[in-house]
Design an enzyme around this catalytic site. Structure first.
Site, PDB file in Angstrom:
ATOM      1  CE  LYS A  43      -3.606   2.205   2.717  1.00 17.62           C
ATOM      2  NZ  LYS A  43      -4.591   2.087   3.769  1.00 17.62           N
TER       3      LYS A  43
ATOM      4  CG  HIS B 131      -4.874 -35.906  16.728  1.00 18.78           C
ATOM      5  ND1 HIS B 131      -4.973 -37.138  17.332  1.00 18.78           N
ATOM      6  CD2 HIS B 131      -5.873 -35.847  15.811  1.00 18.78           C
ATOM      7  CE1 HIS B 131      -5.973 -37.810  16.776  1.00 18.78           C
ATOM      8  NE2 HIS B 131      -6.546 -37.049  15.855  1.00 18.78           N
TER       9      HIS B 131
ATOM     10  CD  GLU C 233      -2.335  -4.754  11.241  1.00 14.56           C
ATOM     11  OE1 GLU C 233      -1.322  -5.473  11.308  1.00 14.56           O
ATOM     12  OE2 GLU C 233      -2.718  -4.248  10.177  1.00 14.56           O
TER      13      GLU C 233
ATOM     14  N   GLY D 124      -5.108  -1.911   4.792  1.00 16.14           N
ATOM     15  CA  GLY D 124      -4.270  -3.031   4.340  1.00 16.14           C
ATOM     16  C   GLY D 124      -4.921  -4.384   4.571  1.00 16.14           C
ATOM     17  NE  ARG D 125      -6.828  -3.985  10.645  1.00 11.83           N
ATOM     18  CZ  ARG D 125      -6.181  -2.834  10.797  1.00 11.83           C
ATOM     19  NH1 ARG D 125      -4.997  -2.667  10.229  1.00 11.83           N
ATOM     20  NH2 ARG D 125      -6.704  -1.854  11.491  1.00 11.83           N
TER      21      ARG D 125
HETATM   22  O1  F6P Z   1       1.234  -5.359   9.022  1.00 10.39           O
HETATM   23  C1  F6P Z   1       0.911  -4.053   9.288  1.00 10.39           C
HETATM   24  C2  F6P Z   1       0.657  -3.257   8.072  1.00 10.39           C
HETATM   25  O2  F6P Z   1       0.647  -1.910   8.392  1.00 10.39           O
HETATM   26  C3  F6P Z   1      -0.635  -3.701   7.414  1.00 10.39           C
HETATM   27  O3  F6P Z   1      -1.721  -2.997   7.809  1.00 10.39           O
HETATM   28  C4  F6P Z   1      -0.282  -3.585   5.985  1.00 10.39           C
HETATM   29  O4  F6P Z   1      -1.171  -4.333   5.284  1.00 10.39           O
HETATM   30  C5  F6P Z   1       1.124  -4.114   6.009  1.00 10.39           C
HETATM   31  O5  F6P Z   1       1.666  -3.522   7.160  1.00 10.39           O
HETATM   32  C6  F6P Z   1       2.015  -3.847   4.856  1.00 10.39           C
HETATM   33  O6  F6P Z   1       2.097  -2.487   4.527  1.00 10.39           O
HETATM   34  P1  F6P Z   1       2.223  -2.073   3.026  1.00 10.39           P
HETATM   35  O7  F6P Z   1       1.095  -2.671   2.279  1.00 10.39           O
HETATM   36  O8  F6P Z   1       2.191  -0.582   3.031  1.00 10.39           O
HETATM   37  O9  F6P Z   1       3.558  -2.589   2.542  1.00 10.39           O
END
Ligand code: F6P
Length: 548
Positions: free
Chosen positions: A206, A384, A353, A267-268
């Site tokens: 991102k 298991h 997160e 991002g998530r």
């Molecule tokens: O893992 C934390 C985070 O900030 C996520 O929210 C994001 O998806 C990821 O890092 C990676 O960031 P980027 O897509 O900017 O490389």
């Protein structure tokens, strides 16, 4: 006290918990033949059975009041309408727009974003069709056979989970690989399997500033140029997905292969955006669109169903019931489908997160617990290993069981065996085994006297351990889309009730800053003494080993 814990409904729930914890689900089932009908929902082929929870109709009514008190219905509209509800980053939260049909309209700063969403979807379609059909070839004229997604966190976990979950829909001609970790082993082991002439790298970030992703991207670029002998090969073998178009161009990615998304996509929550490019390449655009349609269908349900019949709302309220009123600290995701093996890890980021927060929307520390630890593994493997703790440990661990009615691999009795395990586990967790049942079992095995009494305590199961079951016909793109959106919206509901922002991640940003700050010290010549004695020594031991 916060408004939440002071509220009469919160107080009523606390008082109600004291009564309910004395009851057993065994009795609740025995006394109500309609319990399953009362506490289950069916919608579009998805069954959500929440009858094996420590709840009564009164519990549910109180929990629904809790949702009402937090103005949940208003918040839902604020999310869908593109209000800037991610206040600490001053951003709208519109992953829902990414799965909206073309004729919708969602305004951000007065501009309808849907045409842009569909313009990028068209770009994904053209590109993925061309790679899959062989209309676009690698630099030496060979067909692309390997896609390597380089990204981390939200720029990796969603596509990884979805490509695995939808393997039966994947192209036989393509293999999807995922490189995330800055540990060179990750990329080195992946590159060993690849032929540069047939490999496409997708740099997904991102921000396009993430240390791990850029390090892996530069290593991949050097490897490709080394193997194909020319910088010109980069144009045909690299694509990028980012909101930072100036950085993708500095990296040297052909602008035609740059896929855009926007700051209103977290991002998530981004697998629905161009971050889903590896998914579209692997399963084809039509299937990717079915995934989007599934997400949209769950959004429609969430937006329109009454709170009492709303799957994300009920799932969220049950989480709050246990987390806040029973003090549970963790929550297990247990898919009885091997293709969903990455689903627990995907939800781990999505949930922890999003709602692992300690201050409320007004910046004040909260006086109640927020999110729990999320973990899990596919059935029956988990049975298991860690199920022992769920059955007989001292802590209550609520769990979601997810299972398809039919398998993509209908071989012999495997699927019946798998689902018999799934159903038996939720039943056993709920019923437990009483002392008299355990005693009768031992007697039947021929034990008597001291030997029986000595073994008896170990054979008792307390039961009353809650679980939800989500049953669906078969794991396909549409169903997966619905399941992901179900959990996304569940998380949103919980954040509204907890009055926290589910869409920032300052804790993770902190880690990103720290990594960049310490790196120059590992390379520095002089002894480092600017930290605490532990950190100084760790740095200096590394330096002594590596710096001449
Ligand atoms: O893992 C934390 C985070 O900030 C996520 O929210 C994001 O998806 C990821 O890092 C990676 O960031 P980027 O897509 O900017 O490389």
């Amino acid at each position: 006290m916060s408004n939440l814990t002071r509220s009469s409904v919160w107080q009523a729930l606390s008082a109600h918990q004291i009564e309910i914890r004395e009851q057993t689900m065994r009795n609740l089932f025995a006394n109500d033949a309609n319990r399953f009908d009362k506490f289950s929902l069916r919608e579009d082929g998805l069954l959500f059975d929440f009858s094996k929870n420590l709840i009564t109709e009164e519990t549910l009514a109180l929990l629904i009041n809790l949702a009402r008190q937090s103005n949940l219905s208003d918040w839902i509209e604020r999310q869908f309408n593109g209000e800037k509800i991610n206040t600490s980053e001053a951003r709208a939260v519109l992953h829902t727009a990414l799965r909206s049909p073309r004729d919708c309209s969602v305004l951000v700063d007065g501009k309808n974003v849907i045409p842009d969403v569909h313009r990028v979807l068209e770009h994904i379609r053209r590109y993925s069709d061309a790679i899959r059909s062989g209309a676009t070839l690698g630099h030496t004229g060979k067909k692309i056979r390997h896609i390597v997604n380089i990204g981390i966190g939200g720029s990796a976990l969603g596509p990884l989970m979805a490509c695995e979950a939808l393997k039966p829909f994947g192209s036989d001609d393509l293999t999807a690989h995922f490189v995330s970790n800055v540990d060179a082993t990750d990329i080195a082991e992946t590159l060993k399997k690849l032929d540069a002439e047939t490999t496409l790298f997708i740099i997904s970030s991102k921000t396009f500033t993430t240390q791990e992703t850029l390090a892996n991207a530069h290593t991949a670029r050097a490897w490709l140029v080394d193997h194909l002998g020319t910088e010109q090969a980069v144009a045909k073998h690299f694509a990028a997905v980012s909101t930072n178009l100036s950085e993708t161009s500095k990296f040297g990615i052909n602008p035609e292969n740059v896929f855009e998304f926007w700051d209103w996509v977290g991002g998530r929550y981004s697998l629905w955006s161009a971050i889903g490019l590896p998914i579209a390449l692997y399963i084809g655009m039509e299937n990717f669109e079915r995934l989007l349609a599934g997400g949209h269908a769950m959004d429609e349900h969430f937006r329109n169903a009454p709170l009492e019949k709303n799957m994300p709302v009920i799932l969220a309220l049950l989480g709050i019931w246990y987390g806040n009123f029973f003090g549970t600290g963790s929550y297990a995701i247990l898919p009885y489908d091997q293709y969903m093996q990455h689903f627990p890890a995907y939800l781990q980021q999505l949930e922890m997160e999003s709602n692992g927060k300690r201050v409320d929307r007004e910046g004040k520390p909260v006086d109640y617990d927020t999110h729990f630890v999320v973990w899990g593994a596919p059935g029956t493997n988990g049975q298991h290993s860690f199920y022992q703790l769920i059955h007989q440990g001292t802590r209550m661990v609520p769990a979601d069981f997810l299972a398809p009615l039919t398998s993509h691999n209908p071989i012999g009795e495997h699927h019946a065996m798998l689902l018999s395990n799934c159903f038996a586990q939720t039943e056993a967790l709920m019923l437990g085994k009483t002392e008299s049942e355990a005693r009768a079992e031992l007697v039947a095995q021929g034990l008597t006297g001291n030997a029986l009494e000595a073994l008896l305590p170990y054979k008792i199961f307390p039961g009353n351990r809650p679980s939800n079951t989500l049953l669906f016909e078969k794991l396909d793109p549409y169903t997966l889309g619905r399941l992901i959106a179900l959990y996304e919206q569940k998380i949103f509901v919980q954040s509204v009730i907890w009055n926290i922002n589910a869409f920032d991640q300052w804790g993770v940003e902190f880690g990103k800053q720290l990594a960049n700050k310490l790196l120059p010290e590992l390379r520095s010549k002089g002894t480092v003494n600017t930290h605490d004695s532990s950190t100084n020594n760790l740095i200096n031991i590394y330096r002594n080993r590596h710096i001449a």
